[in-house]
Design a protein around this motif. Structure first.
Motif, short mmCIF file in Angstrom:
data_model
loop_
_atom_site.label_atom_id
_atom_site.label_comp_id
_atom_site.label_asym_id
_atom_site.label_seq_id
_atom_site.Cartn_x
_atom_site.Cartn_y
_atom_site.Cartn_z
N ARG A 84 42.72 16.04 43.16
CA ARG A 84 41.43 16.46 42.61
C ARG A 84 40.73 15.34 41.85
O ARG A 84 39.53 15.19 41.94
N TYR A 85 41.48 14.61 41.02
CA TYR A 85 40.81 13.62 40.17
C TYR A 85 40.68 12.26 40.84
O TYR A 85 39.59 11.68 40.86
N ILE A 86 41.76 11.75 41.42
CA ILE A 86 41.67 10.41 42.04
C ILE A 86 40.61 10.37 43.14
O ILE A 86 39.80 9.45 43.18
N PRO A 87 40.56 11.39 44.04
CA PRO A 87 39.54 11.32 45.10
C PRO A 87 38.11 11.27 44.56
O PRO A 87 37.22 10.80 45.24
N MET A 88 37.92 11.75 43.31
CA MET A 88 36.57 11.71 42.77
C MET A 88 36.07 10.27 42.69
O MET A 88 34.86 10.03 42.67
N GLY A 89 37.00 9.32 42.64
CA GLY A 89 36.59 7.92 42.65
C GLY A 89 35.76 7.60 43.88
O GLY A 89 34.88 6.74 43.85
N GLY A 90 36.04 8.33 44.98
CA GLY A 90 35.29 8.11 46.21
C GLY A 90 33.81 8.40 46.07
O GLY A 90 33.00 7.97 46.90
N LEU A 91 33.46 9.11 45.01
CA LEU A 91 32.05 9.44 44.82
C LEU A 91 31.19 8.20 44.62
O LEU A 91 29.97 8.28 44.73
N VAL A 92 31.82 7.05 44.31
CA VAL A 92 31.00 5.84 44.14
C VAL A 92 30.18 5.55 45.39
O VAL A 92 29.13 4.93 45.30
N ILE A 93 30.63 6.03 46.55
CA ILE A 93 29.86 5.68 47.75
C ILE A 93 28.49 6.33 47.75
O ILE A 93 27.62 5.95 48.50
N ALA A 94 28.27 7.31 46.86
CA ALA A 94 26.93 7.87 46.74
C ALA A 94 25.95 6.82 46.23
O ALA A 94 24.75 6.94 46.42
N PHE A 95 26.49 5.80 45.60
CA PHE A 95 25.62 4.75 45.05
C PHE A 95 25.65 3.50 45.92
O PHE A 95 25.24 2.42 45.51
N GLN A 96 26.20 3.64 47.14
CA GLN A 96 26.32 2.49 48.03
C GLN A 96 25.70 2.81 49.38
O GLN A 96 25.37 3.95 49.68
N GLU A 97 25.54 1.78 50.20
CA GLU A 97 25.25 1.99 51.61
C GLU A 97 26.61 1.81 52.29
O GLU A 97 26.93 0.72 52.75
N TYR A 98 27.38 2.88 52.30
CA TYR A 98 28.79 2.75 52.65
C TYR A 98 29.01 2.45 54.13
O TYR A 98 28.41 3.09 55.00
N ASP A 99 29.87 1.51 54.38
CA ASP A 99 30.24 1.16 55.75
C ASP A 99 31.77 1.24 55.84
O ASP A 99 32.46 0.48 55.16
N PRO A 100 32.29 2.18 56.62
CA PRO A 100 33.73 2.38 56.62
C PRO A 100 34.51 1.12 56.99
O PRO A 100 35.66 0.97 56.60
N PHE A 101 33.88 0.22 57.72
CA PHE A 101 34.62 -0.96 58.15
C PHE A 101 34.61 -2.05 57.08
O PHE A 101 35.33 -3.03 57.17
N LEU A 102 33.78 -1.87 56.05
CA LEU A 102 33.80 -2.81 54.93
C LEU A 102 34.61 -2.24 53.77
O LEU A 102 35.09 -2.97 52.92
N GLY A 103 34.69 -0.91 53.70
CA GLY A 103 35.40 -0.28 52.60
C GLY A 103 34.50 -0.22 51.38
O GLY A 103 33.45 -0.84 51.37
N PHE A 104 34.91 0.55 50.32
CA PHE A 104 33.95 0.63 49.23
C PHE A 104 34.01 -0.52 48.24
O PHE A 104 33.27 -0.57 47.29
N LEU A 105 34.87 -1.46 48.50
CA LEU A 105 34.83 -2.64 47.64
C LEU A 105 33.77 -3.62 48.13
O LEU A 105 33.20 -4.37 47.36
N ASN A 106 33.51 -3.60 49.43
CA ASN A 106 32.58 -4.58 49.98
C ASN A 106 31.24 -4.01 50.42
O ASN A 106 30.34 -4.75 50.76
N SER A 107 31.13 -2.67 50.42
CA SER A 107 29.86 -2.09 50.84
C SER A 107 28.78 -2.44 49.82
O SER A 107 29.05 -2.48 48.63
#
Lengths: 320, 525
Positions: free
Chosen positions: A48-71
């Motif tokens: 429940r809590y750790i996956p919430m970190g994934g919410l950062v992609i709402a502030f990115q132009e997320y590209d699964p092949f770059l990952g959320f460190l590089n998007s």
């Protein structure tokens, strides 16, 4: 975590202060309980809590092949897009209307059912009806929706064939958007009310029969008995379940809605979850659909807080 | 209950990222590796050519392949062909085929998790979306080592299609361009004393007669003229292409006065088309459930219920599946080819495929696996592999009886032809002709194709790309489609089409038109 407690315990016994050793012995006695809590605690942290970190992609132009460190970061662009999206009003309206219908029509159904069942005096009849009506709970939505299609399809559906053979017009139950909401709520009631009635029946089983006997002596009719004994007996259960239900007010059953959606009823059937699915999962707009998901959660939170406040205003205990 | 959705997407993505980080490094090193090996390998491999595909198969590899299923048998690991391939290439082949209704979903979920199979089939939108992200193996440097790939897949031009210059990110999945035509119930025509329809008006009269004059003679008004469904992402119709073509609509994109135009902007044609279907819907000629049909439902309804008069059929499938099934329902059923009806202005067109599906190899897997896959693909297209992937293994799937071949039961149960039908096959009209097929059937099938050939109705933008279309095309097309369907069902007036066209243009259609036209003009020079 368990290790920490132990270490602390050892340390504090060493210090031998009376007050501290009392509290440390409380810690030690608590260990089995902490261990029992641990799996649940880990469950909430990990799932429940750790996956919430994934919410950062709402502030990115997320590209699964770059990952959320590089998007690339886009700030609030996605939120801006959402708030100016012409679909937002429709999604909000549909979600609120369907939740409202669920609360007004689907929530009371098991209560009525339980009261009706408790009024049945022949126990074999009551028990067999009870068993039959909670069966649908064990069917998956895929099956329920397919049964609906077989029965209600316009071209070959059983109900429509019957209507036609009786000389009526065929009715477009599935492809006329006006029927969608009724269909949705009725499917919910058909599938779940038998199962949900169990808890109310249990509450009714606890009512002292003497109350009814006394009421009969006082000349109360069947209706009066229900009104003055059965309903008050259910009151606290109903309120607790109602509050719990409010906590999930925007969760409308994603799978269910997705299965009965079609291009014709999309205008009334599209809710946040299905929108996220179509845009995010099917078309790969991960960032934007996460933004929609965040927005939905915020609305859900506001609704829960309102409901909680409201229950307290009415003098009941809230969920928190 | 479903708060899990955004959260679980986030979770999947989170895992994807972790995996993604590792993988992106891998892919870089892989790319370097493959460049290195490519600069040196070809010469050494060519020198030892005959045995090169046996080079290093000492290690047993797990190979996952994912593709689209159109119904029918599933791949079985116990089948003779699976065991033969596992042994021949020293692999453990997992061949999975997923229903066309769910395929796109599955691939996008795998993409989000950064977890693609070793080789898989990709449809155009996803191919364009992922092509330049380094997820598909570039085959250009190695293609010459696998002569069958360059020889039997339509040659260089076809391999190059939909790829940036000098790159080949996928192998084309062959489809016969004009493989699909209308089939019509000849026995119904005869029973009602009707002629084969040649124009769209005659088509309407005939289908209406099918719906109202009880052609199956059971005394019930339970038949209808034709059915339709929507393509899996709900952006277009399926099974009624000849009707669209008759009214002058283009197949997705067409050329008018040297410019590409989308069918979404053909207001006049759309109105005619919608008026026709609206009438058919109202009068019970068109399947009332067309909007909720699954992609393949019209065919299932045609062959298993025997209540529909017209269906669009693929001749191979027709002789192997539709005819036998329909005979069970109605022994007198006879289906013949119906050429596309002429529209009001004499236009005709038949359902026409573009070869835009690609089989790709995952760029992030071990080079060993990539090589093994290429060897397998090369083998599938060889003379021996061609027979094997179409007809199965001799002795298990078929046997020789004198100078004739006889099919055995295992063939249908094991889906021995799935590699050829769903994954990779030669550019050859006889995609589904087996050793044992009766020469008359073969020539009948050829005849269907030949009859259809003149009515080719191609998508002019098949190989072109537009960033806007990749990004929002599906969404705006779906919206447009929703209006069109409602008009056909009579929920909205015909005038609403004009608004839908304007809305489509405004929401991104104009931008797409511009981008496609730029791409188109570039190819015309």
């Amino acid at each position: 975590m368990r290790m920490e407690i132990k270490e602390e315990a050892v340390e504090s016994t060493a210090s031998s202060s009376v007050a501290r050793s009392r509290s440390s012995s409380a810690w030690i006695r608590g260990i089995p309980i902490y261990v029992m809590i641990l799996p649940g605690f880990l469950y909430f942290v990990i799932f429940r809590y750790i996956p919430m970190g994934g919410l950062v992609i709402a502030f990115q132009e997320y590209d699964p092949f770059l990952g959320f460190l590089n998007s690339p970061w886009t700030g609030l662009d996605n939120f801006h897009r959402l708030l100016t999206d012409p679909d937002l009003g429709m999604l909000l309206r549909n979600s609120l209307i369907l939740s409202g219908l669920n609360l007004i029509l689907f929530f009371p159904a098991p209560i009525l059912l339980a009261i009706m069942l408790s009024e049945v005096s022949r126990s074999w009849f009551r028990k067999s009806v009870q068993t039959i009506i909670y069966m649908p709970h064990f069917l998956s939505w895929v099956i329920v929706v397919n049964i609906t299609v077989v029965l209600f399809a316009t071209q070959d559906g059983g109900i429509n064939n019957l209507l036609e053979s009786l000389g009526f017009q065929r009715i477009e139950f599935l492809t006329d958007s006006h029927y969608f909401r009724a269909l949705y709520v009725l499917q919910n009631i058909w599938k779940e009310s038998g199962w949900s009635a169990i808890i109310f029946l249990a509450a009714l089983a606890g009512v002292n029969p003497m109350l009814y006997e006394a009421a009969v002596v006082d000349g109360a009719s069947r209706w009066r008995q229900v009104w003055h004994i059965t309903l008050p007996a259910l009151k606290s259960t109903v309120i607790i379940l109602f509050i719990l239900r409010l906590g999930q007010v925007l969760d409308l059953g994603f799978e269910h809605i997705l299965l009965i959606q079609n291009p014709v009823n999309l205008g009334v059937a599209d809710v946040f979850d299905t929108y996220v699915y179509r845009n995010g999962v099917l078309q790969g707009n991960f960032s934007y659909s996460t933004t929609v998901g965040v927005f939905k959660s915020v609305i859900g939170l506001v609704l829960i807080m309102l409901a909680n406040r409201l229950t307290k205003v009415f003098g009941q205990e809230g969920v928190y | 209950m479903k708060r899990w959705l955004p959260i679980s997407i986030a979770a999947v993505l989170a895992m994807g990222t972790i995996a993604g980080c590792g993988d992106s490094n891998d892919s870089k090193t892989n790319a370097v590796n493959s460049e290195n090996t490519n600069s040196t390998a070809p010469s050494s491999e060519q020198s030892s050519e005959p045995d090169s595909d046996k080079a290093d198969q000492s290690k047993k590899l797990d190979i996952d392949i994912l593709t689209i299923s159109y119904g029918g048998a599933n791949w079985s690991n116990d089948s003779a062909i699976a065991q033969f391939l596992n042994q021949k290439f020293n692999v453990n082949l997992k061949f999975q085929a997923i229903s066309q209704d769910n395929y796109e979903e599955k691939l996008n979920v795998l993409a989000a998790a950064g977890n693609f199979p070793d080789a898989f089939l990709v449809q155009k939108p996803d191919y364009l979306k992922w092509r330049d992200k380094g997820v598909f193996l570039d085959l250009a440097p190695v293609i010459d080592q696998y002569p069958n790939l360059s020889q039997y897949l339509g040659g260089k031009e076809s391999l190059q299609f939909m790829n940036p210059p000098g790159k080949i990110y996928g192998l084309p999945y062959y489809q016969i361009e004009t493989q699909t035509s209308f089939g019509i119930r000849k026995d119904w025509l005869d029973k009602l004393g009707l002629q084969m329809p040649t124009t769209i008006d005659e088509f309407y009269d005939v289908t209406k007669a099918f719906a109202t004059q009880d052609p199956d003679g059971d005394g019930k008004a339970d038949t209808y003229g034709f059915s339709a469904s929507l393509v899996q992402n709900k952006t277009d119709f399926k099974h009624i292409d000849p009707i669209k073509a008759a009214f002058g609509l283009v197949n997705n994109w067409g050329v008018k006065d040297g410019q590409l135009i989308s069918w979404h902007t053909q207001t006049k044609e759309l109105e005619d088309f919608a008026t026709f279907l609206n009438k058919a819907y109202k009068e019970g000629v068109l399947d009332k459930d067309f909007a909720i049909n699954k992609v393949k439902d019209p065919q299932d309804k045609y062959e298993t219920a025997g209540k529909v008069g017209i269906d669009d059929v693929v001749p191979n499938n027709f002789y192997q599946a539709i005819v036998p099934k329909l005979k069970k329902v109605d022994p007198n059923a006879e289906t013949v080819q119906l050429l596309p009806p002429k529209g009001p202005t004499g236009l005709q067109g038949t359902s026409t495929n573009s070869i835009t599906q690609k089989i790709v190899i995952n760029a992030k897997i071990d080079k060993d696996k990539q090589d093994r896959l290429l060897e397998m693909f090369n083998y599938f297209l060889s003379d021996e592999g061609d027979v094997l992937t179409k007809s199965g293994v001799e002795g298990a799937d078929y046997k020789k009886d004198g100078d004739k071949y006889v099919k055995l039961d295992a063939f249908d149960q094991d889906g021995a032809n799935l590699i050829s039908t769903l994954l990779l096959r030669r550019f050859d009209l006889h995609t589904q002709i087996h050793l044992w097929d009766d020469p008359t059937t073969v020539s009948n099938v050829d005849q269907w194709f030949k009859n259809n050939e003149p009515f080719k109705w191609a998508d002019a933008a098949a190989g072109l790309e537009s960033p806007t279309a990749t990004k929002i095309g599906t969404t705006i097309d779906q919206k447009f489609m929703a209006t069109l369907i409602k008009v056909i069902m009579g929920d909205q007036p015909i005038g609403d089409i004009e608004q839908a066209v304007a809305q489509w243009k405004k929401d991104g259609g104009d931008q797409m038109t511009k981008e496609y036209n730029d791409a188109y003009q570039a190819t015309q020079k």
